[in-house]
Design a protein around this motif. Structure first.
Motif, PDB file in Angstrom:
ATOM      1  N   UNK B 127      13.141   2.764  -4.394  1.00 37.94           N
ATOM      2  CA  UNK B 127      13.101   2.944  -3.517  1.00 37.94           C
ATOM      3  C   UNK B 127      11.170   3.834  -2.700  1.00 37.94           C
ATOM      4  N   UNK B 129       9.227   6.221  -0.829  1.00 34.60           N
ATOM      5  CA  UNK B 129       9.005   7.451  -0.437  1.00 34.60           C
ATOM      6  C   UNK B 129       7.512   7.567   0.461  1.00 34.60           C
ATOM      7  N   UNK B 131       5.540  10.795   2.411  1.00 36.23           N
ATOM      8  CA  UNK B 131       5.680  12.445   2.959  1.00 36.23           C
ATOM      9  C   UNK B 131       3.929  12.198   3.256  1.00 36.23           C
ATOM     10  N   UNK B 132       4.144  13.890   3.587  1.00 38.27           N
ATOM     11  CA  UNK B 132       2.678  14.204   4.418  1.00 38.27           C
ATOM     12  C   UNK B 132       1.850  14.480   2.199  1.00 38.27           C
ATOM     13  N   UNK B 133       0.817  13.986   2.396  1.00 38.83           N
ATOM     14  CA  UNK B 133       0.193  12.622   2.558  1.00 38.83           C
ATOM     15  C   UNK B 133       0.153  11.689   1.206  1.00 38.83           C
ATOM     16  N   UNK B 134       1.529  11.383   0.924  1.00 38.39           N
ATOM     17  CA  UNK B 134       0.919  10.331  -0.574  1.00 38.39           C
ATOM     18  C   UNK B 134       2.480   9.627  -0.374  1.00 38.39           C
ATOM     19  N   UNK B 136       5.315   7.548  -2.742  1.00 32.90           N
ATOM     20  CA  UNK B 136       5.525   8.036  -3.851  1.00 32.90           C
ATOM     21  C   UNK B 136       6.902   6.595  -4.690  1.00 32.90           C
ATOM     22  N   UNK B 155       3.188   7.541  -8.323  1.00 30.33           N
ATOM     23  CA  UNK B 155       3.354   8.285  -7.706  1.00 30.33           C
ATOM     24  C   UNK B 155       2.248   7.196  -6.778  1.00 30.33           C
ATOM     25  N   UNK B 156       1.401   6.883  -5.701  1.00 24.62           N
ATOM     26  CA  UNK B 156       0.608   5.900  -4.901  1.00 24.62           C
ATOM     27  C   UNK B 156       0.382   4.081  -5.121  1.00 24.62           C
ATOM     28  N   UNK B 171      11.974   5.623   2.881  1.00 30.74           N
ATOM     29  CA  UNK B 171      12.146   6.882   3.509  1.00 30.74           C
ATOM     30  C   UNK B 171      11.246   7.978   3.634  1.00 30.74           C
ATOM     31  N   UNK B 173       9.913  11.882   3.981  1.00 35.58           N
ATOM     32  CA  UNK B 173      10.297  13.338   3.515  1.00 35.58           C
ATOM     33  C   UNK B 173      10.420  14.559   4.419  1.00 35.58           C
ATOM     34  N   UNK B 218      -2.269  15.660   9.824  1.00 36.79           N
ATOM     35  CA  UNK B 218      -4.224  15.645  10.051  1.00 36.79           C
ATOM     36  C   UNK B 218      -4.259  14.971   9.227  1.00 36.79           C
ATOM     37  N   UNK B 221      -5.182  10.095   7.548  1.00 33.46           N
ATOM     38  CA  UNK B 221      -6.415   8.612   6.965  1.00 33.46           C
ATOM     39  C   UNK B 221      -6.527   8.669   5.192  1.00 33.46           C
ATOM     40  N   UNK B 222      -6.107  10.121   5.248  1.00 36.28           N
ATOM     41  CA  UNK B 222      -5.451  10.119   3.322  1.00 36.28           C
ATOM     42  C   UNK B 222      -5.050   9.550   2.865  1.00 36.28           C
ATOM     43  N   UNK B 226      -1.498   1.891  -3.013  1.00 36.45           N
ATOM     44  CA  UNK B 226      -1.380  -0.150  -3.894  1.00 36.45           C
ATOM     45  C   UNK B 226      -0.610  -0.367  -3.708  1.00 36.45           C
TER      46      UNK B 226
END
Lengths: 438, 255
Positions: B127, B129, B131-134, B136, B155-156, B171, B173, B218, B221-222, B226
């Motif tokens: 799955x 996920x 979300x602001x801002x990454x 997972x 993560x990432x 999905x 969040x 906001x 951009x971050x 990968x």
């Protein structure tokens, strides 16, 4: 550009502008400026050839030796990836524009100085550039530049959690607010006794992010860049802590001598060094979650004399327990606790499965064992009951951990591909259940 | 003035054509394709580019000729015309036919990529996920179910095996995000409250950018990730390592 004093220091020393100047001066002497940060070395450190400004060099060789062999290996491997383009260009002998780094002025300067050294043979130039990139570990100056470009907009110049993206104090843009490092307190660590974080703890936060908040994972930076940011965050945190202590020292003693400044500086540095001996680990394999364990965990969760988790986290773990809330004078339901930063704090809703300090069992174990520094979450791991016996046995601890983790299991758990694990025969049976998007 | 304007429009034409023909020599073009269905996308892209390019040159050529031939100085008297029925039919029918051509040629590609009925018959690998801002990524554990206690969370990094169809559930969040891997030629919005199946098959190994393609706040951009494509044995080794890390007893933290 200079670091400013915190609002609390300014308020405490409102009537003594000269002392404010003295403290600002002392801090600048001890920690430098944003453009040129660095720890002042004490006489003892100089004698021992110890320098906290270079964590990657050995402790008796002009560094502090805080990077382990394995970490250093990982940094070198990641540098080869991070600088693969540069290394390929060095190999081809294309040097034009090689020294342009957005967030590493000292690295750029080093590249420039190698390129402009006309005494070097081309082979020497190549090998120096190669070893420079492969062995890159950012100086505090480089990391401060990186911090300014990537972290400052939330965490602020001094690490006060007051950058522009955080918004004004009276109506912040982010909830929770960005961490104010200046108390030296970090919530999600592997250490007990409210010790200062290890460098590895801050690194892990950069690596994993703090899920459920605006702090993302920063794996897009190389390992060296992340370690460098850890070094700089630690400098800001120690600077903030020293600042707070200097201000309270003056308020208490009505005097602030040069000796006491150095004493406080050393004392706080040593406090940060203690963290290594405070790590919470568990010997042996983590016990598998059995139904009996989950039942035991549930019991402990609700037992007021044992875990007593439900009093804050609620009967169902929704974060709605009776102790977490109160009715204020206006009749509104508000948070019963303030954290050490003075912000209202609520217990985690354990059903959502968003664990800020990580969702590994050992992470939850550490939260329960050592509590959360800066907040009301208590440390249960070494607590004693009224009779002086340990409150929770190790089995109890894991029962609680597993029960807490089981709260976020989803009913709608979807089928996924069976994985490399040998138990795939069983997995296949489940595999064809409710497949696809529901 | 007439020459100046003619030259200006001519320069535009030459510059425009040159940009498209030469762009790939400067790294301004599409990143190399990585996915099996990406070839279809690229083929469609080039079909459309050539069509549009042809009409760009044609209309621009007519424009330049008009600027040159009907300048004010020449003082040719304007001629009233009621139009040409045949010509109008022609310039309606030709673009119409072309649009129909594009419609029908792209249908196969769209269906392959987006229709659930044409998805390869594999179970979701993970799955994803937003979300602001990454990003997972949650992988199932040995019970092969996502959302249970033995899940692995990364993560990432979205790690997938090479050379086989990979299906995952996308999905969100919080707000609308968009899963975009330019190398895979795939872009799919993530909607809060929806489970959106996505699939691809990577043709070679490597690390590729995963970005959010929907302005999500906001920190948009971050919001980078990968995509790591590994060979099957490497993937299994990674999964095993991630599992060990997930269920470690913290002894690696011992001083």
């Amino acid at each position: 550009m200079r670091y400013s004093l915190s609002q609390s220091t300014k308020t405490a020393l409102e009537d003594s502008p000269l002392v404010q100047d003295q403290i600002a001066g002392a801090l600048e002497m001890l920690f430098g400026t944003p453009q040129n940060p660095g720890f002042q070395r004490t006489a003892q450190w100089i004698e021992d050839d110890f320098d906290p400004n270079h964590p990657a060099s050995a402790a008796d060789d002009g560094g502090s030796g805080e990077l382990t062999e394995a970490q250093w290996e990982a940094v070198r491997a990641d540098n080869a990836r991070r600088f693969s383009e540069q290394l390929a260009r060095v190999e081809r002998g294309e040097y034009a524009g090689l020294a342009s780094f957005r967030a590493a002025p000292e690295l750029a300067a080093s590249v420039d100085s190698i390129l402009s050294d006309s005494d070097l043979s081309d082979a020497d130039r190549r090998s120096s550039l190669k070893s420079l990139f492969e062995g890159y570990y950012p100086s505090l100056r480089d990391s401060a530049e990186m911090y300014r470009q990537e972290c400052l907009h939330c965490h602020g110049v001094e690490g006060g959690g007051d950058g522009p993206t955080a918004g004004p104090a009276e109506h912040p843009f982010l909830d929770p607010r960005p961490r104010d490092y200046r108390l030296g307190k970090f919530k999600f660590t592997a250490v007990k006794d409210k010790a200062r974080p290890r460098r590895e703890d801050i690194y892990r936060v950069l690596d994993q992010g703090v899920y459920g908040t605006a702090m993302p994972s920063f794996r897009r930076f190389s390992a060296a860049e992340r370690w460098g940011l850890v070094d700089y965050v630690r400098l800001l945190a120690i600077r903030g802590e020293v600042e707070g202590r200097l201000a309270s020292e003056f308020v208490e003693e009505e005097h602030l001598s040069a000796e006491s400044q150095i004493e406080i500086y050393q004392e706080i540095w040593e406090k940060w060094g203690e963290a290594k001996s405070k790590v919470v680990t568990f010997e042996g394999e983590i016990p598998e979650p059995t139904p009996a364990m989950l039942a035991r965990g549930k019991e402990l969760f609700h037992d007021a004399a044992k875990g007593n988790c439900a009093s804050c986290h609620g009967d169902g773990g929704l974060g709605d327990g009776p102790s977490a809330w109160k009715i204020d004078d206006d009749g509104k339901k508000v948070s019963a606790y303030l954290d050490d930063w003075g912000q209202p704090i609520l217990p985690r809703n354990l059903v959502r499965g968003l664990y800020r300090g990580g969702r590994r069992p050992i992470d939850i174990y550490r939260r329960i064992y050592a509590g959360i520094n800066g907040g009301p979450m208590p440390a249960l791991g070494e607590s004693k009951d009224a009779a002086g016996n340990p409150l929770l046995s190790s089995d109890d601890m894991w029962s609680l951990v597993h029960y807490v983790r089981s709260l976020s299991e989803r009913d709608e758990a979807v089928a996924g591909a069976p994985h490399a694990e040998p138990s795939s025969g069983e997995a296949n049976e489940h595999g064809h259940g409710g497949s696809g998007g529901n | 003035m007439r020459f100046l304007l003619t030259l200006l429009f001519l320069a535009l034409l030459v510059l425009g054509v040159w940009t498209f023909l030469d762009a790939h020599n400067h790294g301004w073009w599409l990143p190399p394709n990585l996915s099996t269905y990406g070839h279809d996308i690229d083929r469609l892209f080039y079909w459309i580019l050539w069509m549009v390019g042809f009409f760009f040159v044609l209309t621009e050529g007519i424009l330049i000729w008009c600027v040159f031939a009907y300048s004010k100085k020449r003082d040719t008297k304007a001629q009233y015309t009621h139009g040409n029925h045949r010509l109008e039919m022609l310039w309606t029918a030709i673009p119409g036919a072309m649009l129909l051509f594009i419609t029908f040629t792209q249908m196969g590609a769209w269906a392959t990529i987006k229709f659930k009925s044409s998805f390869p018959d594999v179970e979701p690998i993970a799955e994803v996920w937003a979300s602001q801002f990454d990003w997972r990524i949650v992988y199932p554990g040995p019970d092969a179910k996502i959302g249970t206690m033995d899940d692995i969370e990364s993560p990432f990094e979205f790690v997938v095996p090479v050379g086989q169809p990979v299906r995952f559930n996308l999905r969100s969040r919080d707000v609308i995000h968009s899963f975009f891997v330019p190398y895979l030629r795939i872009k799919q919005d993530a909607m809060p409250g929806m489970v959106i199946p996505v699939w691809f098959q990577a043709e070679r190994t490597g690390s590729f950018d995963l970005v959010c393609a929907e302005l999500c706040g906001w920190g948009h951009y971050k919001m980078a990730g990968r995509l790591k494509v590994l060979s099957q044995p490497d993937y299994e080794a990674w999964l095993k390592g991630a599992r060990q890390e997930m269920f470690s007893n913290g002894s690696e933290d011992k001083p």
